[in-house]
Motif scaffolding. Sequence first.
Motif, PDB file in Angstrom:
ATOM      1  N   MET A 190       0.826  -1.205   0.000  1.00  0.00           N
ATOM      2  CA  MET A 190       0.000   0.000   0.000  1.00  0.00           C
ATOM      3  C   MET A 190       0.861   1.257   0.000  1.00  0.00           C
ATOM      4  O   MET A 190       1.958   1.289   0.550  1.00  0.00           O
ATOM      5  N   ALA A 191       0.358   2.284  -0.658  1.00  0.00           N
ATOM      6  CA  ALA A 191       0.874   3.648  -0.536  1.00  0.00           C
ATOM      7  C   ALA A 191      -0.330   4.536  -0.804  1.00  0.00           C
ATOM      8  O   ALA A 191      -0.698   4.778  -1.953  1.00  0.00           O
ATOM      9  N   MET A 192      -0.975   4.995   0.257  1.00  0.00           N
ATOM     10  CA  MET A 192      -2.256   5.676   0.111  1.00  0.00           C
ATOM     11  C   MET A 192      -2.526   6.565   1.317  1.00  0.00           C
ATOM     12  O   MET A 192      -2.046   6.295   2.412  1.00  0.00           O
ATOM     13  N   VAL A 193      -3.286   7.619   1.092  1.00  0.00           N
ATOM     14  CA  VAL A 193      -3.751   8.507   2.158  1.00  0.00           C
ATOM     15  C   VAL A 193      -5.269   8.546   2.092  1.00  0.00           C
ATOM     16  O   VAL A 193      -5.853   8.619   0.998  1.00  0.00           O
ATOM     17  N   ALA A 194      -5.939   8.479   3.238  1.00  0.00           N
ATOM     18  CA  ALA A 194      -7.402   8.516   3.261  1.00  0.00           C
ATOM     19  C   ALA A 194      -7.882   9.133   4.568  1.00  0.00           C
ATOM     20  O   ALA A 194      -7.164   9.154   5.568  1.00  0.00           O
ATOM     21  N   ASP A 195      -9.111   9.638   4.549  1.00  0.00           N
ATOM     22  CA  ASP A 195      -9.752  10.186   5.739  1.00  0.00           C
ATOM     23  C   ASP A 195     -11.259  10.159   5.527  1.00  0.00           C
ATOM     24  O   ASP A 195     -11.743  10.008   4.400  1.00  0.00           O
ATOM     25  N   PHE A 196     -11.990  10.300   6.619  1.00  0.00           N
ATOM     26  CA  PHE A 196     -13.446  10.374   6.560  1.00  0.00           C
ATOM     27  C   PHE A 196     -13.882  11.836   6.440  1.00  0.00           C
ATOM     28  O   PHE A 196     -13.307  12.712   7.090  1.00  0.00           O
ATOM     29  N   PRO A 197     -14.887  12.111   5.626  1.00  0.00           N
ATOM     30  CA  PRO A 197     -15.382  13.486   5.531  1.00  0.00           C
ATOM     31  C   PRO A 197     -16.120  13.886   6.800  1.00  0.00           C
ATOM     32  O   PRO A 197     -16.647  13.025   7.527  1.00  0.00           O
ATOM     33  N   ASP A 198     -16.160  15.173   7.082  1.00  0.00           N
ATOM     34  CA  ASP A 198     -16.992  15.648   8.182  1.00  0.00           C
ATOM     35  C   ASP A 198     -18.440  15.243   7.916  1.00  0.00           C
ATOM     36  O   ASP A 198     -18.909  15.270   6.767  1.00  0.00           O
ATOM     37  N   GLU A 199     -19.130  14.883   8.965  1.00  0.00           N
ATOM     38  CA  GLU A 199     -20.512  14.404   8.825  1.00  0.00           C
ATOM     39  C   GLU A 199     -21.383  15.442   8.131  1.00  0.00           C
ATOM     40  O   GLU A 199     -21.403  16.627   8.494  1.00  0.00           O
ATOM     41  N   GLY A 200     -22.092  14.973   7.095  1.00  0.00           N
ATOM     42  CA  GLY A 200     -23.071  15.808   6.413  1.00  0.00           C
ATOM     43  C   GLY A 200     -22.516  16.779   5.403  1.00  0.00           C
ATOM     44  O   GLY A 200     -23.277  17.561   4.832  1.00  0.00           O
ATOM     45  N   THR A 201     -21.195  16.733   5.120  1.00  0.00           N
ATOM     46  CA  THR A 201     -20.609  17.754   4.238  1.00  0.00           C
ATOM     47  C   THR A 201     -20.399  17.283   2.802  1.00  0.00           C
ATOM     48  O   THR A 201     -20.145  18.114   1.930  1.00  0.00           O
ATOM     49  N   ALA A 202     -20.453  15.986   2.538  1.00  0.00           N
ATOM     50  CA  ALA A 202     -20.221  15.494   1.179  1.00  0.00           C
ATOM     51  C   ALA A 202     -21.416  15.853   0.296  1.00  0.00           C
ATOM     52  O   ALA A 202     -22.560  15.565   0.638  1.00  0.00           O
ATOM     53  N   GLU A 203     -21.127  16.479  -0.849  1.00  0.00           N
ATOM     54  CA  GLU A 203     -22.184  16.969  -1.740  1.00  0.00           C
ATOM     55  C   GLU A 203     -21.747  16.840  -3.193  1.00  0.00           C
ATOM     56  O   GLU A 203     -20.575  17.050  -3.520  1.00  0.00           O
ATOM     57  N   GLY A 204     -22.700  16.503  -4.067  1.00  0.00           N
ATOM     58  CA  GLY A 204     -22.433  16.582  -5.499  1.00  0.00           C
ATOM     59  C   GLY A 204     -22.666  15.279  -6.229  1.00  0.00           C
ATOM     60  O   GLY A 204     -23.383  14.386  -5.761  1.00  0.00           O
ATOM     61  N   ILE A 205     -22.044  15.180  -7.392  1.00  0.00           N
ATOM     62  CA  ILE A 205     -22.213  14.042  -8.287  1.00  0.00           C
ATOM     63  C   ILE A 205     -20.890  13.284  -8.397  1.00  0.00           C
ATOM     64  O   ILE A 205     -19.831  13.885  -8.626  1.00  0.00           O
ATOM     65  N   VAL A 206     -20.965  11.973  -8.232  1.00  0.00           N
ATOM     66  CA  VAL A 206     -19.819  11.088  -8.459  1.00  0.00           C
ATOM     67  C   VAL A 206     -20.181  10.174  -9.623  1.00  0.00           C
ATOM     68  O   VAL A 206     -21.199   9.476  -9.565  1.00  0.00           O
ATOM     69  N   VAL A 207     -19.365  10.191 -10.672  1.00  0.00           N
ATOM     70  CA  VAL A 207     -19.608   9.335 -11.831  1.00  0.00           C
ATOM     71  C   VAL A 207     -18.489   8.298 -11.915  1.00  0.00           C
ATOM     72  O   VAL A 207     -17.326   8.637 -12.171  1.00  0.00           O
ATOM     73  N   VAL A 208     -18.840   7.042 -11.645  1.00  0.00           N
ATOM     74  CA  VAL A 208     -17.907   5.926 -11.775  1.00  0.00           C
ATOM     75  C   VAL A 208     -18.023   5.412 -13.208  1.00  0.00           C
ATOM     76  O   VAL A 208     -19.107   5.022 -13.644  1.00  0.00           O
ATOM     77  N   LYS A 209     -16.920   5.421 -13.936  1.00  0.00           N
ATOM     78  CA  LYS A 209     -16.969   5.102 -15.359  1.00  0.00           C
ATOM     79  C   LYS A 209     -16.435   3.699 -15.627  1.00  0.00           C
ATOM     80  O   LYS A 209     -15.724   3.110 -14.783  1.00  0.00           O
TER      81      LYS A 209
END
Length: 351
Positions: A190-209
Amino acid sequence: MPLSKITSAQLPGLFEAQFTRCAVAPGETIVLLTDHNTPREMVNAAFAAALALGAESFEVGLSRALDLQRVGHDKPGAGEGLMNALQSADLLCTFFPPNLSPWLAACRKGGTRVLSITDKPDQLHRLLAPEGTKEAVLHAAERYANARVIHVTSDAGTDFTYRRGDPAWSELRAYYGYSDEPGHFDQWGMAMVADFPDEGTAEGIVVVKPGDLWILPYVRAVESEIRIEVREGFIRKIEGGLDAKAFNDWLARNATSPQDLDPYAVSHLGFGLHPNAYWDDILTYGNSVADLTMAARAYAGNFLFSTGPGPHRRTKGHIDMPMSDCSVSLDGELFLDKGVIKDPKAVIRRN
């Protein structure tokens, strides 16, 4: 399945190289946590490497395999004394993923270093952390830790923002492929950075192609577009073809009631940095949940989108989807540009 280039004679040296990265010292204790799916040549190689470095080692073999499609297991088994054995280790090697599980946190709390080993020998060899991996990952983690607003876009149509840094929700994770410090959890390859978003703040469109990856629960390359609408931290709408139907059905199946939105929550978000990890390993090694590959999560320039668990959310309906060709801005400063890492200090050079 490709023929292995790494022989059983080479495996002990491979494990010794990894255990050296993990700062294994003479007199330390290594515990190997296995189940009936763990290849014996891997276990024997770990024993040989421990001996070569002057460490003691023993194996804890589970009588039942965990459900690898789900996360957050309270314990890996119910046997009396199991947790005491695991917590006695200086280095605990798990041959299946322990991610998001309370028992992992319990082991780390006592100072045990934990290393997950899940890939094929050829992959483990290729994904041994190149020189400078830890420094690059920690630099990227610092950049991420200092950012408050993250904006993700893609030519496929993704336009997604979230905030991070609230102490109640932030669990910044920096994985550099080996566990060398007390209480650190990492994953070989592994070589990765990750975190959880603040509760209730994620907004918008995610398009998995098509061509993006689905690592949990199905372990497959996406074949049809998934269009995801996120509002106030939760997925509200899913559109598309076969993959979108599977995505929606998996979340619904893991809801405990019609009112349970926990599987639909946006979970950890981050990006991969490993130069020797390839997104198409999933095509080479097959679509088996028993053969989860770090390469799929770690390949340089991916943006990892996931759903379900969080610091205060225990749902087992977890989805991991590494996405290619995304642009990621940290407080308005471009970090990824269509899948290319723009910060030279976060770029890891191939050996």
